[in-house]
Design a protein around this motif. Structure first.
Motif, PDB file in Angstrom:
ATOM      1  N   ASP A  92       4.241 -36.228   5.963  1.00 10.58           N
ATOM      2  CA  ASP A  92       2.842 -36.022   5.624  1.00 10.58           C
ATOM      3  C   ASP A  92       2.599 -36.203   4.123  1.00 10.58           C
ATOM      4  N   GLN A  93       3.498 -35.668   3.309  1.00 12.72           N
ATOM      5  CA  GLN A  93       3.379 -35.829   1.852  1.00 12.72           C
ATOM      6  C   GLN A  93       3.533 -37.299   1.460  1.00 12.72           C
ATOM      7  N   HIS A  94       4.436 -37.994   2.141  1.00 10.64           N
ATOM      8  CA  HIS A  94       4.644 -39.426   1.883  1.00 10.64           C
ATOM      9  C   HIS A  94       3.352 -40.201   2.152  1.00 10.64           C
ATOM     10  N   LEU A  95       2.697 -39.936   3.283  1.00  8.82           N
ATOM     11  CA  LEU A  95       1.454 -40.641   3.622  1.00  8.82           C
ATOM     12  C   LEU A  95       0.339 -40.307   2.641  1.00  8.82           C
ATOM     13  N   GLN A  96       0.273 -39.048   2.202  1.00  4.01           N
ATOM     14  CA  GLN A  96      -0.741 -38.659   1.220  1.00  4.01           C
ATOM     15  C   GLN A  96      -0.517 -39.380  -0.106  1.00  4.01           C
ATOM     16  N   ALA A  97       0.743 -39.445  -0.554  1.00  4.19           N
ATOM     17  CA  ALA A  97       1.062 -40.123  -1.815  1.00  4.19           C
ATOM     18  C   ALA A  97       0.779 -41.624  -1.705  1.00  4.19           C
ATOM     19  N   LEU A  98       1.146 -42.214  -0.584  1.00  5.62           N
ATOM     20  CA  LEU A  98       0.910 -43.640  -0.345  1.00  5.62           C
ATOM     21  C   LEU A  98      -0.590 -43.946  -0.355  1.00  5.62           C
ATOM     22  N   THR A  99      -1.355 -43.115   0.310  1.00  5.60           N
ATOM     23  CA  THR A  99      -2.806 -43.283   0.355  1.00  5.60           C
ATOM     24  C   THR A  99      -3.408 -43.156  -1.043  1.00  5.60           C
ATOM     25  N   TRP A 155     -13.225 -51.520  -6.361  1.00  6.19           N
ATOM     26  CA  TRP A 155     -13.864 -51.146  -5.104  1.00  6.19           C
ATOM     27  C   TRP A 155     -14.690 -49.877  -5.329  1.00  6.19           C
ATOM     28  N   THR A 156     -15.738 -49.737  -4.534  1.00  6.86           N
ATOM     29  CA  THR A 156     -16.552 -48.524  -4.551  1.00  6.86           C
ATOM     30  C   THR A 156     -16.603 -47.952  -3.135  1.00  6.86           C
ATOM     31  N   GLN A 157     -17.109 -46.746  -3.025  1.00  8.50           N
ATOM     32  CA  GLN A 157     -17.283 -46.066  -1.735  1.00  8.50           C
ATOM     33  C   GLN A 157     -15.990 -45.978  -0.934  1.00  8.50           C
ATOM     34  N   VAL A 158     -14.846 -45.886  -1.594  1.00 10.45           N
ATOM     35  CA  VAL A 158     -13.569 -45.802  -0.886  1.00 10.45           C
ATOM     36  C   VAL A 158     -13.464 -44.427  -0.231  1.00 10.45           C
ATOM     37  N   GLN A 159     -13.235 -44.433   1.073  1.00  8.45           N
ATOM     38  CA  GLN A 159     -13.151 -43.212   1.860  1.00  8.45           C
ATOM     39  C   GLN A 159     -11.852 -43.190   2.652  1.00  8.45           C
ATOM     40  N   ILE A 160     -11.328 -41.997   2.851  1.00  6.92           N
ATOM     41  CA  ILE A 160     -10.162 -41.817   3.723  1.00  6.92           C
ATOM     42  C   ILE A 160     -10.691 -41.517   5.117  1.00  6.92           C
ATOM     43  N   HIS A 161     -10.159 -42.230   6.101  1.00  6.59           N
ATOM     44  CA  HIS A 161     -10.588 -42.094   7.492  1.00  6.59           C
ATOM     45  C   HIS A 161      -9.359 -41.702   8.307  1.00  6.59           C
ATOM     46  N   THR A 162      -9.426 -40.564   8.971  1.00  4.85           N
ATOM     47  CA  THR A 162      -8.289 -40.084   9.759  1.00  4.85           C
ATOM     48  C   THR A 162      -8.687 -40.009  11.230  1.00  4.85           C
ATOM     49  N   PRO A 163      -8.445 -41.085  11.979  1.00  4.42           N
ATOM     50  CA  PRO A 163      -8.781 -41.063  13.405  1.00  4.42           C
ATOM     51  C   PRO A 163      -7.876 -40.079  14.154  1.00  4.42           C
ATOM     52  N   PRO A 219      -1.552 -41.390  13.816  1.00  3.50           N
ATOM     53  CA  PRO A 219      -0.798 -40.400  13.045  1.00  3.50           C
ATOM     54  C   PRO A 219      -0.900 -40.567  11.527  1.00  3.50           C
ATOM     55  N   ARG A 220      -1.701 -41.520  11.071  1.00  5.08           N
ATOM     56  CA  ARG A 220      -1.808 -41.772   9.625  1.00  5.08           C
ATOM     57  C   ARG A 220      -3.245 -42.115   9.246  1.00  5.08           C
ATOM     58  N   PRO A 221      -3.588 -41.893   7.991  1.00  5.68           N
ATOM     59  CA  PRO A 221      -4.956 -42.196   7.559  1.00  5.68           C
ATOM     60  C   PRO A 221      -5.158 -43.691   7.306  1.00  5.68           C
ATOM     61  N   LEU A 222      -6.395 -44.128   7.488  1.00  5.51           N
ATOM     62  CA  LEU A 222      -6.848 -45.454   7.093  1.00  5.51           C
ATOM     63  C   LEU A 222      -7.841 -45.260   5.957  1.00  5.51           C
ATOM     64  N   LEU A 223      -8.134 -46.325   5.267  1.00  4.44           N
ATOM     65  CA  LEU A 223      -9.149 -46.301   4.223  1.00  4.44           C
ATOM     66  C   LEU A 223     -10.219 -47.321   4.579  1.00  4.44           C
ATOM     67  N   TYR A 224     -11.385 -47.131   4.020  1.00  2.85           N
ATOM     68  CA  TYR A 224     -12.384 -48.188   4.037  1.00  2.85           C
ATOM     69  C   TYR A 224     -13.190 -48.079   2.763  1.00  2.85           C
ATOM     70  N   PRO A 247      -2.821 -48.449   4.369  1.00  9.84           N
ATOM     71  CA  PRO A 247      -1.726 -48.280   3.407  1.00  9.84           C
ATOM     72  C   PRO A 247      -0.375 -48.255   4.130  1.00  9.84           C
ATOM     73  N   LEU A 248       0.554 -49.069   3.650  1.00 10.11           N
ATOM     74  CA  LEU A 248       1.913 -49.143   4.192  1.00 10.11           C
ATOM     75  C   LEU A 248       2.900 -49.154   3.039  1.00 10.11           C
ATOM     76  N   HIS A 249       4.121 -48.718   3.306  1.00 10.96           N
ATOM     77  CA  HIS A 249       5.194 -48.888   2.333  1.00 10.96           C
ATOM     78  C   HIS A 249       6.064 -50.036   2.814  1.00 10.96           C
ATOM     79  N   LEU A 250       6.600 -50.790   1.885  1.00  9.76           N
ATOM     80  CA  LEU A 250       7.402 -51.966   2.209  1.00  9.76           C
ATOM     81  C   LEU A 250       8.582 -51.626   3.127  1.00  9.76           C
ATOM     82  N   ALA A 251       9.143 -50.428   2.992  1.00  2.00           N
ATOM     83  CA  ALA A 251      10.320 -50.047   3.774  1.00  2.00           C
ATOM     84  C   ALA A 251       9.976 -49.596   5.199  1.00  2.00           C
ATOM     85  N   GLU A 252       8.703 -49.395   5.489  1.00  5.43           N
ATOM     86  CA  GLU A 252       8.322 -48.959   6.830  1.00  5.43           C
ATOM     87  C   GLU A 252       8.544 -50.078   7.839  1.00  5.43           C
ATOM     88  N   LYS A 253       8.954 -49.699   9.021  1.00  6.16           N
ATOM     89  CA  LYS A 253       9.161 -50.657  10.116  1.00  6.16           C
ATOM     90  C   LYS A 253       8.021 -50.502  11.115  1.00  6.16           C
TER      91      LYS A 253
END
Length: 155
Positions: free
Chosen positions: A4-11, A24-32, A36-41, A80-86
């Motif tokens: 969870d901390q990893h996803l927060q830091a990545l975001t 960019w403007t109006q950047v929002q965190i969207h958690t469907p 299991p992870r947040p998206l942005l728009y 948001p993704l990290h390069l090491a994620e599969k």
């Protein structure tokens, strides 16, 4: 660091990069609920993507109107993704299943029913996500990903 901390830091890295490096403007965190992870728009400073078929409709409209068709920026999804994620195809499919083509707040308003080029900003817009791939040194690289096949652009 927990997942969870990893996803927060990545975001946080991606939000910072979008707002401070790419304006960019109006950047929002969207958690469907179903992911299991947040998206942005957010809203980029200029339009980032034009579908090849939309490009044809715009050229036709510009010839008919004898003036340029405005290309206003539109809200875009960011993953948001990290390069090491599969990631598997089913992981990406779950993300596309969890979103609408147009992010919240980017509702389509069609001013002219006959303007085919305007439909690409509403009912014809396919689902797309800007993948924000973060390196270990916090460099962010962006790639477009579409839900399904998109024919190549003609130059």
């Amino acid at each position: 660091m927990s997942a969870d901390q990893h996803l927060q830091a990545l975001t946080k890295v991606v939000v910072n990069n979008l707002e401070n490096q790419h304006d960019w403007t109006q950047v929002q965190i969207h958690t469907p609920d179903n992911l299991p992870r947040p998206l942005l728009y957010g809203l980029p400073p200029k339009r980032l993507y034009v579908h090849p078929d939309e490009q044809i409709d715009i050229i036709k409209a510009e010839k008919q109107l004898n003036e340029r068709v405005p290309q206003e920026p539109e809200l875009e999804w960011v993953l948001p993704l990290h390069l090491a994620e599969k990631w598997s195809i089913s992981d990406f499919a779950a993300v596309f299943d969890a979103i609408t083509a147009i992010p919240p707040g980017g509702e389509f308003v069609n001013a002219n029913e006959d303007a085919q080029w305007q439909l690409w900003r509403g009912p014809k817009r396919g689902k797309r996500i800007l993948l924000a791939t973060v390196q270990d040194d916090s460099t962010v690289t962006y790639y477009w990903m579409h839900n399904g096949l998109v024919k190549p652009r003609q130059n």
